[in-house]
Design an enzyme around this catalytic site. Structure first.
Site, PDB file in Angstrom:
ATOM      1  N   LYS A  28      30.029  33.546  42.050  1.00 49.62           N
ATOM      2  CA  LYS A  28      30.733  33.957  40.119  1.00 49.62           C
ATOM      3  C   LYS A  28      29.292  33.012  39.688  1.00 49.62           C
ATOM      4  CE  LYS A  28      33.851  35.382  37.585  1.00 49.62           C
ATOM      5  NZ  LYS A  28      33.782  36.838  38.354  1.00 49.62           N
TER       6      LYS A  28
HETATM    7  C1  LIG Z   1      32.816  40.781  41.846  1.00 50.93           C
HETATM    8  C2  LIG Z   1      34.626  39.603  41.664  1.00 50.93           C
HETATM    9  N1  LIG Z   1      35.435  39.619  42.251  1.00 50.93           N
HETATM   10  C3  LIG Z   1      36.692  39.332  42.448  1.00 50.93           C
HETATM   11  C4  LIG Z   1      37.234  39.092  40.745  1.00 50.93           C
HETATM   12  C5  LIG Z   1      38.635  38.603  40.687  1.00 50.93           C
HETATM   13  O1  LIG Z   1      38.784  37.169  40.840  1.00 50.93           O
HETATM   14  P1  LIG Z   1      39.796  36.388  39.787  1.00 50.93           P
HETATM   15  O2  LIG Z   1      41.125  37.506  40.734  1.00 50.93           O
HETATM   16  O3  LIG Z   1      39.860  35.436  39.932  1.00 50.93           O
HETATM   17  O4  LIG Z   1      39.363  37.333  38.011  1.00 50.93           O
HETATM   18  C6  LIG Z   1      35.977  39.172  40.196  1.00 50.93           C
HETATM   19  C7  LIG Z   1      36.673  39.183  38.504  1.00 50.93           C
HETATM   20  O5  LIG Z   1      36.542  37.709  38.108  1.00 50.93           O
HETATM   21  C8  LIG Z   1      34.972  39.585  40.376  1.00 50.93           C
HETATM   22  O6  LIG Z   1      33.783  39.209  39.407  1.00 50.93           O
END
Ligand SMILES: Cc1ncc(COP(=O)(O)O)c(C=O)c1O
Length: 333
Positions: A160
């Site tokens: 992230k």
């Molecule tokens: C690229 C990406 N994949 C998956 C997710 C889903 O992750 P989470 O369920 O932890 O929000 C997110 C969102 O945060 C994301 O930005």
């Protein structure tokens, strides 16, 4: 898309609670030029009946955020439970009684020219009212985009990192300009990875299939919730394995998961109908269960939630971290 003016909202910035209008960074901030920040996203749901605002798995989100920041060697001093305390304080100071979104951001804050990072780090936490991210009530149309998902050896997608979201912005922009609601990324090898801002699941032959962490996905916390709900409540086998593009066209159901997207059923992919073309029963049930669990209606999943307005224990400050579990390792090995 949220278009409200948030300038009066109280945020946590430079170790202080200040109105958003006073939370400024220098134009030379390292993260602004080179993308050297790490963020996370947490939802909180207001439940009118209980007059309570429930944060969803904040401990896991903050643990992930701190661990991911370590990949960029950004230090965040408070531990996960202290960070939960900051969020609870922000909710209370802002008197939020609506669904909210929490955006923690840690970043390289030196104001100078030069790409090599130093050890000057900062973090902020912003909480804003938040509604639907995608309108998936009638199902989403998704499309495979020409951009490939970033490789772990280039910029780790699981981390992230702010700069890596250029990859998502390019994909999301292409998908929308091509008439889709959300993008589907393939990896360099051509396997299905995830959406621009969410993970992806398929239902095939009565089993739930999702790409594993090694496919450059962000290992989503909502993904983890859905796997747990599918196994425990629907007694479905959940398989993490590489998914070829053509399997998208053979799936009985497809849906996205994510903090912002929640559970987003896909009814068309690359202009092909998914299954019957209507929202499938597995996606519908999991969406229902996820909504119930995150509003505090399912006691079995109450440990996912931190209530922001729980009364303080007599004679002391509230101790939100005590209210939730979360020591388990979500991501395995
Ligand atoms: C690229 C990406 N994949 C998956 C997710 C889903 O992750 P989470 O369920 O932890 O929000 C997110 C969102 O945060 C994301 O930005």
């Amino acid at each position: 898309m949220q278009t409200e003016d948030y300038s009066d909202v109280i945020v946590y910035f430079n170790n202080q609670y200040v109105p958003l209008r006073d939370a400024h960074v220098n134009i030379l901030t390292h993260a602004l030029h080179y993308g050297t920040g790490v963020f996370d996203g947490i939802r909180g749901y207001w439940d009118e009946r209980q007059e309570q605002l429930f944060l969803v798995r904040p401990m896991e989100h903050f643990r992930r955020w701190k661990a991911n920041s370590g990949i960029l060697r950004i230090g965040i001093a408070p531990d996960a439970s202290e960070l939960c305390g900051i969020v609870v304080e922000l909710i209370r100071r802002n008197h939020f009684q609506s669904h909210i979104y929490v955006r923690p951001l840690a970043y390289k804050c030196a104001a100078r020219i030069g790409v090599n990072p130093d050890n000057r780090d900062a973090f902020a936490v912003v909480v804003v009212p938040f509604g639907d991210y995608l309108d998936s009530r009638h199902g989403l149309h998704a499309g495979v985009v020409s951009w490939r998902r970033i490789e772990d050896n280039a910029i780790p997608g699981r981390a992230k990192i702010c700069g890596s979201y250029v990859n998502s912005a390019l994909a999301g922009d292409e998908a929308r300009r091509n008439g889709f609601d959300e993008a589907i990324f393939l990896t360099e090898e051509g396997h299905v990875a995830e959406g621009a801002s969410c993970n992806i699941f398929l239902v095939r032959a009565g089993k739930l299939v999702t790409p594993p962490g090694s496919e450059n996905i962000l290992e989503g916390i909502t993904r983890n919730c859905i796997m747990e709900l599918a196994r425990n409540e629907l007694h479905l086998e959940v398989i993490e394995r590489p998914v070829d593009r053509s399997v998208l066209y053979l799936a009985d159901e497809i849906f996205f998961t994510g903090t912002a997207v929640e559970v987003g059923p896909v009814t068309q992919v690359d202009h092909r109908q998914v299954g019957s073309g209507a929202i499938g029963p597995v996606a519908a049930e999991l969406r229902f269960l996820y909504i119930e669990a995150t509003r505090g209606h399912l006691s079995a999943y109450r440990h996912w939630l931190l209530p922001a307005y729980e009364p303080a224990p007599a004679g002391g400050e509230p101790e939100p971290a005590l209210a939730i579990a979360g020591d388990e390792d979500l991501w395995g090995v």
